[in-house]
Design a protein around this motif. Sequence first.
Motif: not given
Lengths: 162, 149
Positions: A19, A23, A102, B26, B29-30, B33, B37-38, B41, B44-45, B48-49, B86-88
């Motif tokens: 992940m 990112l 993050p 966060q 932020q995603l 992003l 072009s993506s 994204f 996908e995240l 995965l999460f 946290s990342s997602v």
Amino acid sequence: MAVVAEAQFHVLAVDDSLMDRKLIERLLKTSSFQVTAVDSGSRALEVLGLSEDLTSSSAVSPAHNGSSSLKDIPVVIMSSENVPSRINRCLEGGAEEFFLKPVQLSDMKRLRPHILKGKSKEQQLQEEETSNTSISSNKRKATDEELSPERRRLRLSNNSLI
Amino acid sequence: MSLMALREQLNGLVNSMFLEGLLDDQFEQLQMLQDESSPGFIAELITLFCGDSERILAELTKLLDQAVVDYQKVDAFVHQLKGSSSSVGAQHVKLACVQFRQFCEEHNKEGCLRALNVVKHEYYLLRGKFDTMLQLEQRIQAYESKQQI
């Protein structure tokens, strides 16, 4: 409108979390970096063409000539945890900066100064992860392939602490 | 449903998730992003999460089912889950993980079991909404690609 071809900086990102690799890849690409993402320190060394032999002062990577060592590559560490002692150990070992995860788009701006700084003619940037064992870039010596001066590489690496 | 209606539904859903605290900065932020072009994204995240989380929750259930709990292993998994949530931008899941780690540190089995239930609850609640989000996004993107032909 004149378009200036800029040398693109190349970042090697290291993170054992898929992940987080996705990112960081997106963050870097959005910020116009070229990216290679790997899942471990050993893979990273492989990609760089550097030997894992940390003790030998004349470690050679078979396919390459020229000389460049890991310490020429700027390293930035990242972690989801803010542990000052661990962070300081890495900074003292040669890491340029610490990013708290993050990681965000605004953090990408902090990379360029380190890339532009560089310690040798062939500048390589490396971001290394904070891990349970402190990584000292001074201990590593290996020969690396000759890079043209225009190629800049940055390595971004992270070990999710488990 | 019209494209506009679909977009409204998706925006409404995401906004309510922000308001309820299910998602934090966060996730914004995603969103920044993801672009032409993506386009996949975020999907996908999120995928995965969800995969990671369910694997970890299964491991945690097993570990806490032992007579003697290996708190180091438990903590390691919770730390991992905290990292990915946290990342997602999964705020509630992340906070639940923080609580969980407290109990781990104290070697408090009861506390850990309760915390695991809270994490599961928060995760599955979020998962349901993520599923809806991705379905809406898919339908919108299908519409949009048709329009480009």
